[in-house]
Design a protein around this motif. Structure first.
Motif, mmCIF file in Angstrom:
data_model
loop_
_atom_site.group_PDB
_atom_site.id
_atom_site.type_symbol
_atom_site.label_atom_id
_atom_site.label_comp_id
_atom_site.label_asym_id
_atom_site.label_seq_id
_atom_site.Cartn_x
_atom_site.Cartn_y
_atom_site.Cartn_z
ATOM 1 N N PHE A 13 0.884 -1.163 0.000
ATOM 2 C CA PHE A 13 0.000 0.000 0.000
ATOM 3 C C PHE A 13 0.921 1.212 0.000
ATOM 4 O O PHE A 13 1.451 1.582 1.043
ATOM 5 C CB PHE A 13 -0.895 0.020 1.238
ATOM 6 C CG PHE A 13 -2.055 -0.948 1.186
ATOM 7 C CD1 PHE A 13 -3.092 -0.761 0.269
ATOM 8 C CD2 PHE A 13 -2.124 -2.022 2.052
ATOM 9 C CE1 PHE A 13 -4.171 -1.639 0.228
ATOM 10 C CE2 PHE A 13 -3.203 -2.903 2.008
ATOM 11 C CZ PHE A 13 -4.221 -2.703 1.084
ATOM 12 N N LEU A 16 4.119 1.095 2.071
ATOM 13 C CA LEU A 16 3.984 0.073 3.095
ATOM 14 C C LEU A 16 4.019 -1.324 2.481
ATOM 15 O O LEU A 16 3.185 -1.669 1.660
ATOM 16 C CB LEU A 16 2.662 0.300 3.854
ATOM 17 C CG LEU A 16 2.472 -0.495 5.143
ATOM 18 C CD1 LEU A 16 3.449 -0.028 6.209
ATOM 19 C CD2 LEU A 16 1.041 -0.320 5.643
ATOM 20 N N VAL A 18 3.086 -4.701 2.860
ATOM 21 C CA VAL A 18 2.151 -5.399 3.738
ATOM 22 C C VAL A 18 2.333 -6.915 3.683
ATOM 23 O O VAL A 18 2.316 -7.593 4.708
ATOM 24 C CB VAL A 18 0.695 -5.008 3.395
ATOM 25 C CG1 VAL A 18 -0.292 -5.823 4.212
ATOM 26 C CG2 VAL A 18 0.482 -3.525 3.655
ATOM 27 N N PRO A 37 0.176 -11.281 14.481
ATOM 28 C CA PRO A 37 -0.088 -10.052 15.221
ATOM 29 C C PRO A 37 -0.928 -9.089 14.383
ATOM 30 O O PRO A 37 -0.967 -9.185 13.165
ATOM 31 C CB PRO A 37 1.317 -9.489 15.470
ATOM 32 C CG PRO A 37 2.169 -10.106 14.430
ATOM 33 C CD PRO A 37 1.588 -11.457 14.151
ATOM 34 N N SER A 38 -1.579 -8.207 15.077
ATOM 35 C CA SER A 38 -2.410 -7.208 14.422
ATOM 36 C C SER A 38 -1.568 -6.403 13.426
ATOM 37 O O SER A 38 -0.437 -6.032 13.713
ATOM 38 C CB SER A 38 -2.994 -6.291 15.507
ATOM 39 O OG SER A 38 -3.505 -5.142 14.930
ATOM 40 N N GLY A 39 -2.110 -6.207 12.228
ATOM 41 C CA GLY A 39 -1.417 -5.410 11.223
ATOM 42 C C GLY A 39 -0.441 -6.194 10.373
ATOM 43 O O GLY A 39 0.310 -5.619 9.586
ATOM 44 N N CYS A 40 -0.409 -7.538 10.515
ATOM 45 C CA CYS A 40 0.554 -8.305 9.735
ATOM 46 C C CYS A 40 0.027 -8.632 8.340
ATOM 47 O O CYS A 40 0.719 -9.265 7.545
ATOM 48 C CB CYS A 40 0.947 -9.584 10.474
ATOM 49 S SG CYS A 40 -0.368 -10.808 10.519
ATOM 50 N N GLY A 41 -1.193 -8.227 8.031
ATOM 51 C CA GLY A 41 -1.693 -8.404 6.674
ATOM 52 C C GLY A 41 -2.638 -9.564 6.495
ATOM 53 O O GLY A 41 -2.894 -9.988 5.363
ATOM 54 N N LYS A 42 -3.218 -10.072 7.590
ATOM 55 C CA LYS A 42 -4.134 -11.216 7.479
ATOM 56 C C LYS A 42 -5.371 -10.857 6.659
ATOM 57 O O LYS A 42 -5.755 -11.591 5.741
ATOM 58 C CB LYS A 42 -4.584 -11.680 8.884
ATOM 59 C CG LYS A 42 -3.429 -12.031 9.819
ATOM 60 C CD LYS A 42 -3.927 -12.532 11.168
ATOM 61 C CE LYS A 42 -4.656 -11.487 12.000
ATOM 62 N NZ LYS A 42 -3.812 -10.355 12.426
ATOM 63 N N THR A 43 -5.957 -9.715 6.985
ATOM 64 C CA THR A 43 -7.151 -9.294 6.258
ATOM 65 C C THR A 43 -6.809 -9.020 4.794
ATOM 66 O O THR A 43 -7.541 -9.417 3.884
ATOM 67 C CB THR A 43 -7.769 -8.042 6.921
ATOM 68 O OG1 THR A 43 -8.223 -8.394 8.223
ATOM 69 C CG2 THR A 43 -8.944 -7.510 6.121
ATOM 70 N N SER A 44 -5.685 -8.360 4.574
ATOM 71 C CA SER A 44 -5.273 -8.072 3.196
ATOM 72 C C SER A 44 -5.112 -9.362 2.408
ATOM 73 O O SER A 44 -5.545 -9.457 1.256
ATOM 74 C CB SER A 44 -3.940 -7.301 3.193
ATOM 75 O OG SER A 44 -4.075 -6.108 3.925
ATOM 76 N N THR A 257 0.543 0.066 14.266
ATOM 77 C CA THR A 257 0.409 -1.225 13.565
ATOM 78 C C THR A 257 1.147 -1.230 12.245
ATOM 79 O O THR A 257 0.546 -1.028 11.224
ATOM 80 C CB THR A 257 -1.059 -1.613 13.325
ATOM 81 O OG1 THR A 257 -1.699 -0.573 12.627
ATOM 82 C CG2 THR A 257 -1.718 -1.914 14.617
HETATM 83 N N1 LIG Z 1 -6.667 -0.068 1.925
HETATM 84 C C1 LIG Z 1 -5.522 0.153 2.603
HETATM 85 N N2 LIG Z 1 -4.767 1.234 2.342
HETATM 86 C C2 LIG Z 1 -3.620 1.461 3.017
HETATM 87 N N3 LIG Z 1 -3.140 0.653 3.982
HETATM 88 C C3 LIG Z 1 -3.837 -0.440 4.289
HETATM 89 C C4 LIG Z 1 -5.067 -0.751 3.622
HETATM 90 N N4 LIG Z 1 -5.538 -1.910 4.130
HETATM 91 C C5 LIG Z 1 -4.656 -2.302 5.076
HETATM 92 N N5 LIG Z 1 -3.633 -1.416 5.159
HETATM 93 C C6 LIG Z 1 -2.482 -1.549 6.040
HETATM 94 O O1 LIG Z 1 -1.905 -2.795 5.812
HETATM 95 C C7 LIG Z 1 -1.460 -3.370 7.032
HETATM 96 C C8 LIG Z 1 -2.074 -4.718 7.199
HETATM 97 O O2 LIG Z 1 -3.450 -4.566 7.424
HETATM 98 P P1 LIG Z 1 -4.431 -5.794 7.602
HETATM 99 O O3 LIG Z 1 -4.338 -6.649 6.401
HETATM 100 O O4 LIG Z 1 -5.757 -5.235 7.929
HETATM 101 O O5 LIG Z 1 -3.799 -6.510 8.855
HETATM 102 P P2 LIG Z 1 -4.452 -7.528 9.905
HETATM 103 O O6 LIG Z 1 -5.761 -7.983 9.356
HETATM 104 O O7 LIG Z 1 -3.442 -8.630 10.040
HETATM 105 O O8 LIG Z 1 -4.590 -6.795 11.198
HETATM 106 C C9 LIG Z 1 -1.818 -2.395 8.130
HETATM 107 O O9 LIG Z 1 -0.676 -1.643 8.442
HETATM 108 C C10 LIG Z 1 -2.862 -1.537 7.500
HETATM 109 O O10 LIG Z 1 -2.834 -0.243 8.043
#
Ligand SMILES: Nc1ncnc2c1ncn2[C@@H]1O[C@H](COP(=O)(O)OP(=O)(O)O)[C@@H](O)[C@H]1O
Ligand SMILES: [Mg+2]
Lengths: 257, 249
Positions: A13, A16, A18, A37-44, A257
């Motif tokens: 991103f 960043l 990710v 850990p939180s912010g490691c990119g699981k959701t992404s 994060t």
């Molecule tokens: N759409 C986006 N634009 C910019 N940064 C993003 C976006 N989505 C996630 N991030 C960043 O990517 C990193 C990983 O996010 P995320 O995948 O949500 O992590 P997790 O689910 O493991 O907590 C975080 O630092 C978050 O701020």
């Protein structure tokens, strides 16, 4: 051929980093949990697999075919239930077939059966605001199952629930999953939840997000809740915790994060 | 049982009593103030003679046509604003400008353009009602939840499906709020339009009674207008409870 495969998957991103170099192979019918850990990119990671977010590098293959966008072969269960407040439980669960243009009587009957499967018999005509958090997540799950996906993608679906409801939902999820044995990716930050549910736990590391370790979970199924108190279970949780502890500490102290 | 409802009722009754007493004892002069009892009698008298219904019919028609036209055009304008960035940028200054302008001041102009008949009043009503409806429609469409958009996208929804299944329904509470706001503004439009020249209507009744120093008839017109406003707004609240129950709690 694996059901799902990611090859050198990367995501940036802006500046960043990710995700980097994620290579995952998921066999058909496997339940894979992802912790980190939180912010490691699981959701992404999950959103890329779902086709909701384009990757920056590498590719995602489902049955060997490259993923280019969202599709009815994947059902997403969201962290927030994301139910439409003006729709009844049944109408919410029918949204997938409806979007796919297959909202016929057969689909309605199948969706109603799914609502019974997730324990919502009799609640078809309720509105989301009339349901508890646990029930709303059941609708969330039934909605994803209603398109009969080949892969179920779940992003911390129980994180907003209280501890007791959460344990019940874990057993319910396993019960439902045993019925269809769909390939499942389940993101959580609770290690015991991951071990309890999964055949395999992917431990993510952060900055950039990558796979630290793949932990096979060879606990017998079906799994009663009491399995959480067996030495084998506790040892697995300890092991995974050891693998991410340092990372979690870092993520707690680097608040951004 | 309903302490809040009772408080409201008692407050209204007390207010009416004070008003009655004040206009009988303090300002016992029907050139300045009419007592509630006199107003009630005036309303009954106007109703019996059929004059009231003539005024209500004229004003009601002006309001209804203007309000419906403004609602339809306002919603369409809101859709146009929300649909496209360039279009929004082009239209926004006009809409915001007209919304902030007391367009009521244009009433004499509308009368010059279209005469003292129904059309000038319809124009005033439309000019007052269309902009809050458009602005609310646009705001409602713009506040579509990103999380819900993503949910629909995960099922492969097209832009059109996202609009129909999500943006539009989630804008309805805003649209209804705009329409509700439009009731009061529309009634003002009718009265003011008639003040500047009309052959009949509640606004004309008020003006004509003021010129004749007939306070009971003047207040009768005001009370009927107030009742119309309260009644229509209550109808709308009822529709809101039915149509968008998820916003109620
Ligand atoms: N759409 C986006 N634009 C910019 N940064 C993003 C976006 N989505 C996630 N991030 C960043 O990517 C990193 C990983 O996010 P995320 O995948 O949500 O992590 P997790 O689910 O493991 O907590 C975080 O630092 C978050 O701020
Ligand atoms: Mg997350």
């Amino acid at each position: 051929m694996p059901k799902l495969q990611t090859v050198g998957l990367g995501k940036r991103f802006g500046d960043l980093d990710v995700l980097r170099g994620i290579d995952v192979t998921v066999p058909d019918g496997a339940f894979v949990a992802i912790v980190g850990p939180s912010g490691c990119g699981k959701t992404s990671f999950l959103r890329i697999v779902a086709g909701l977010e384009p990757q920056s590098a590498g590719q995602v293959l489902i049955d060997g075919v490259k993923v280019v966008g969202p599709g009815a072969d994947r059902g997403f269960v969201f962290q927030n239930d994301n139910l439409l407040p003006w729709r009844t439980v049944l109408a919410n669960a029918m949204i997938g077939p409806e979007i796919g243009g297959r909202a016929d009587a057969a689909a309605r009957a199948r969706t109603a059966a799914l609502l019974r499967l997730v324990g919502l018999a009799g609640f078809e005509n309720y509105y989301p605001r009339q349901l508890s958090g646990g029930m709303r997540q059941r609708v969330n799950l039934a909605r994803a199952l209603a398109i009969d996906p080949r892969i179920l993608l779940m992003d911390e679906p129980f994180s907003a629930l209280d501890a007791q409801t959460r344990e019940i939902m874990q057993t319910e999820l396993l019960r439902i999953w045993e019925q269809g044995r769909k390939t499942a990716l389940f993101v959580t930050h609770q290690i015991d939840e991951a071990v309890y549910l999964a055949d395999q736990v992917l431990v993510f590391a952060r900055r950039p997000g990558r796979i630290r370790e793949i932990v096979p979970i060879n606990l017998p199924r079906p799994r009663p809740l009491s399995i959480k108190r067996t030495p084998q279970f506790v040892a697995l949780v300890d092991h995974i915790w050891g693998a991410i502890e340092e990372d979690v500490r870092a993520s707690v102290f680097n608040a951004e994060t | 049982m309903h302490p809040r409802r009772h408080a409201g009722l008692i407050s209204v009754l007390a207010g009416l009593t004070l008003w009655e007493l004040a206009s009988r004892v303090l300002i016992d002069n029907t050139l300045f103030l009419a007592a509630p009892s006199q107003i009630a009698r005036a309303i009954i008298g106007l109703a019996r003679s059929g004059e009231l219904w003539r005024h209500v019919w004229v004003s009601g028609r002006e309001f209804a046509i203007g309000y419906v036209v403004a609602s339809v055009l306002g919603i369409l304008l809101g859709l146009a604003l929300a649909g496209n960035e360039v279009r929004r940028a082009a239209l926004q200054p006009w809409v915001s400008g007209f919304y902030a302008t007391p367009t009521i001041a244009l009433a004499p102009l509308f009368i010059l353009w279209t005469g003292i008949g129904i059309w000038s009043k319809i124009l005033v009503v439309v000019s007052l009602v269309i902009f809050p409806v458009a602005i609310n429609t646009e705001a409602g469409l713009r506040t579509t939840s990103a999380r819900l958009v993503e949910m629909l996208r995960s099922f492969g929804a097209t832009r059109r499906q996202i609009f129909l299944k999500l943006s539009l329904p989630s804008a309805i509470p805003f649209i209804l709020a705009g329409l509700k706001l439009g009731i009061g503004r529309g009634l003002i439009g009718v009265v003011v339009g008639e003040l500047f020249g009309a052959r009949a209507g509640l606004g004309q009744l008020i003006t004509q009674s003021a010129e004749a120093f007939d306070m009971p008839d003047l207040f009768a017109g005001v009370v009927v207008l107030a009742a119309a406003g309260i009644g229509l707004t209550a109808c709308f609240s009822w529709i809101e409870r039915r149509a968008v129950p998820w916003t109620q709690d």
